[in-house]
Design a protein around this motif. Sequence first.
Motif, PDB file in Angstrom:
ATOM      1  N   PHE A 172      33.787   7.505  10.148  1.00  0.00           N
ATOM      2  CA  PHE A 172      33.355   7.510  11.546  1.00  0.00           C
ATOM      3  C   PHE A 172      31.929   8.034  11.659  1.00  0.00           C
ATOM      4  CE2 PHE A 172      37.723   6.817  12.249  1.00  0.00           C
ATOM      5  CZ  PHE A 172      37.933   6.478  13.578  1.00  0.00           C
ATOM      6  N   GLU A 173      31.125   7.351  12.456  1.00  0.00           N
ATOM      7  CA  GLU A 173      29.790   7.807  12.809  1.00  0.00           C
ATOM      8  C   GLU A 173      29.719   7.909  14.331  1.00  0.00           C
ATOM      9  OE1 GLU A 173      27.296   5.882   9.079  1.00  0.00           O
ATOM     10  OE2 GLU A 173      26.991   5.075  11.102  1.00  0.00           O
ATOM     11  N   LEU A 174      29.120   8.979  14.821  1.00  0.00           N
ATOM     12  CA  LEU A 174      29.113   9.212  16.264  1.00  0.00           C
ATOM     13  C   LEU A 174      27.746   9.723  16.699  1.00  0.00           C
ATOM     14  CD1 LEU A 174      32.082  10.893  18.154  1.00  0.00           C
ATOM     15  CD2 LEU A 174      29.778  10.760  19.063  1.00  0.00           C
ATOM     16  N   ASP A 175      27.173   9.055  17.691  1.00  0.00           N
ATOM     17  CA  ASP A 175      25.874   9.431  18.225  1.00  0.00           C
ATOM     18  C   ASP A 175      26.065  10.332  19.447  1.00  0.00           C
ATOM     19  OD1 ASP A 175      23.258   9.661  18.949  1.00  0.00           O
ATOM     20  OD2 ASP A 175      23.007   7.572  19.588  1.00  0.00           O
ATOM     21  N   TYR A 176      25.753  11.622  19.289  1.00  0.00           N
ATOM     22  CA  TYR A 176      25.865  12.575  20.396  1.00  0.00           C
ATOM     23  C   TYR A 176      24.594  12.620  21.233  1.00  0.00           C
ATOM     24  CZ  TYR A 176      30.023  14.473  18.069  1.00  0.00           C
ATOM     25  OH  TYR A 176      31.264  14.637  17.489  1.00  0.00           O
ATOM     26  N   GLY A 177      23.492  12.110  20.694  1.00  0.00           N
ATOM     27  CA  GLY A 177      22.221  12.194  21.405  1.00  0.00           C
ATOM     28  C   GLY A 177      21.628  13.588  21.294  1.00  0.00           C
ATOM     29  N   PRO A 178      20.650  13.940  22.162  1.00  0.00           N
ATOM     30  CA  PRO A 178      20.077  15.294  22.157  1.00  0.00           C
ATOM     31  C   PRO A 178      21.167  16.344  22.360  1.00  0.00           C
ATOM     32  CG  PRO A 178      18.742  13.810  23.467  1.00  0.00           C
ATOM     33  CD  PRO A 178      19.998  13.057  23.142  1.00  0.00           C
ATOM     34  N   THR A 179      21.223  17.280  21.440  1.00  0.00           N
ATOM     35  CA  THR A 179      22.372  18.188  21.360  1.00  0.00           C
ATOM     36  C   THR A 179      21.903  19.617  21.132  1.00  0.00           C
ATOM     37  OG1 THR A 179      23.702  16.397  20.401  1.00  0.00           O
ATOM     38  CG2 THR A 179      24.542  18.624  20.125  1.00  0.00           C
ATOM     39  N   ILE A 270      31.554  17.780  21.208  1.00  0.00           N
ATOM     40  CA  ILE A 270      30.608  18.493  20.352  1.00  0.00           C
ATOM     41  C   ILE A 270      31.098  19.902  20.038  1.00  0.00           C
ATOM     42  CG2 ILE A 270      29.174  19.535  22.169  1.00  0.00           C
ATOM     43  CD1 ILE A 270      27.924  17.806  18.954  1.00  0.00           C
ATOM     44  N   LYS A 271      31.922  20.466  20.911  1.00  0.00           N
ATOM     45  CA  LYS A 271      32.438  21.815  20.697  1.00  0.00           C
ATOM     46  C   LYS A 271      33.442  21.870  19.553  1.00  0.00           C
ATOM     47  CE  LYS A 271      31.861  22.803  25.626  1.00  0.00           C
ATOM     48  NZ  LYS A 271      32.563  23.100  26.900  1.00  0.00           N
ATOM     49  N   PHE A 272      33.974  20.713  19.138  1.00  0.00           N
ATOM     50  CA  PHE A 272      34.913  20.683  18.020  1.00  0.00           C
ATOM     51  C   PHE A 272      34.198  20.952  16.699  1.00  0.00           C
ATOM     52  CE2 PHE A 272      37.155  17.313  20.768  1.00  0.00           C
ATOM     53  CZ  PHE A 272      37.803  18.288  21.502  1.00  0.00           C
ATOM     54  N   ILE A 273      32.880  20.741  16.679  1.00  0.00           N
ATOM     55  CA  ILE A 273      32.127  21.002  15.461  1.00  0.00           C
ATOM     56  C   ILE A 273      31.878  22.495  15.358  1.00  0.00           C
ATOM     57  CG2 ILE A 273      29.950  20.596  14.249  1.00  0.00           C
ATOM     58  CD1 ILE A 273      29.872  17.842  15.526  1.00  0.00           C
ATOM     59  N   ARG A 274      32.528  23.095  14.421  1.00  0.00           N
ATOM     60  CA  ARG A 274      32.474  24.549  14.233  1.00  0.00           C
ATOM     61  C   ARG A 274      32.624  24.798  12.737  1.00  0.00           C
ATOM     62  NH1 ARG A 274      36.176  25.397  17.305  1.00  0.00           N
ATOM     63  NH2 ARG A 274      37.909  25.593  15.840  1.00  0.00           N
ATOM     64  N   SER A 275      31.484  24.964  12.071  1.00  0.00           N
ATOM     65  CA  SER A 275      31.480  25.045  10.615  1.00  0.00           C
ATOM     66  C   SER A 275      30.891  26.364  10.145  1.00  0.00           C
ATOM     67  CB  SER A 275      30.661  23.898  10.022  1.00  0.00           C
ATOM     68  OG  SER A 275      31.103  22.642  10.493  1.00  0.00           O
ATOM     69  N   PRO A 276      31.466  26.964   9.108  1.00  0.00           N
ATOM     70  CA  PRO A 276      30.821  28.157   8.531  1.00  0.00           C
ATOM     71  C   PRO A 276      29.484  27.773   7.921  1.00  0.00           C
ATOM     72  CG  PRO A 276      32.627  27.384   7.140  1.00  0.00           C
ATOM     73  CD  PRO A 276      32.702  26.586   8.406  1.00  0.00           C
ATOM     74  N   ILE A 277      28.524  28.668   8.000  1.00  0.00           N
ATOM     75  CA  ILE A 277      27.198  28.387   7.464  1.00  0.00           C
ATOM     76  C   ILE A 277      26.676  29.624   6.743  1.00  0.00           C
ATOM     77  CG2 ILE A 277      26.044  29.041   9.629  1.00  0.00           C
ATOM     78  CD1 ILE A 277      23.975  26.824   9.007  1.00  0.00           C
ATOM     79  N   LEU A 278      26.052  29.424   5.601  1.00  0.00           N
ATOM     80  CA  LEU A 278      25.454  30.515   4.838  1.00  0.00           C
ATOM     81  C   LEU A 278      23.971  30.572   5.182  1.00  0.00           C
ATOM     82  CD1 LEU A 278      25.719  32.694   2.625  1.00  0.00           C
ATOM     83  CD2 LEU A 278      25.144  30.890   0.954  1.00  0.00           C
TER      84      LEU A 278
END
Length: 287
Positions: A172-179, A270-278
């Motif tokens: 799946f590819e999804l265009d959210y636009g300016p985010t 967009i709120k579903f995207i919640r990833s750990p980041i180093l």
Amino acid sequence: MIQRSPSMDSVVQCLLNDSRLEIMLVRIVECTADSFSMSVEYQVTATGPVGSVVDAMLVDLVYLDRPFGKVRLPQTKTRFNGTDVHFYDQTIHVTNMSIWLQLLSDLTHKEKLVYHLRNGEAHLTGPFGTTAQCGYNKDIHVLGMNGLPVLIKDVDREERKVTLTMRNLSTFELDYGPTVFEIQEGGGKGQWRTIARLKGDFFTKRGEFHVAFEVETVSLDGEIDHAQGGEVKESGMRPAAKKMGLDADKTYRFQGVGTDKEGAWTNEAIKFIRSPILLTEKFISLY
């Protein structure tokens, strides 16, 4: 013309039931409050040794046993070694937004999931003018994004920009636009506060892809929990922010906040995207 018989319909029905549909690409763009434009590439296999023509048909899109829209599948000419099929820029009207958003949430976080095509009426034409009319129902097995892993690739201190590397394991590819995204800091009590805000065009691509964002640092003096509806009223570098370092007792996450599309369903998705980041030393140096 050879007349259709109930027995012929039954044979073809079995072939349709045994056939497989493998998704190669789903691209979603032009998202509104209740619709989106969808392009799909897929392959149909296991349709039997004899080729046939399956007319275009309208089917229900179903997840968790509940329909959320309809899609028109194009005419398909089946072959024993598989058939590549595609359609582009078809407008999909969402009839059940909660189910559609649940599908997107599961697609973001799960390794695998299944949605369904239901209630299609397939009209087939085979060799020598033979025809058959059958029901069309198909389970679609797809890979999920598995959390959409994210890493900091590069930081431009002068331009105050950061480039992130993300890995989308799904088709799946999804265009959210300016985010807008936020980097949030989490303490031992499960409280999160915003330490930076990232802004830029966001389009999830298949496989590994890179996204550039402008970075706005945020004061660390306030106890802001954006996830709970708090608002950050100050930005820029503050003394408390200068003291920030890579603290082993804290965790950081990349959190979607919203898009510039007023009223669009992407503001929830967009709120579903919640990833750990180093965080890297170079990113910390922005403060």
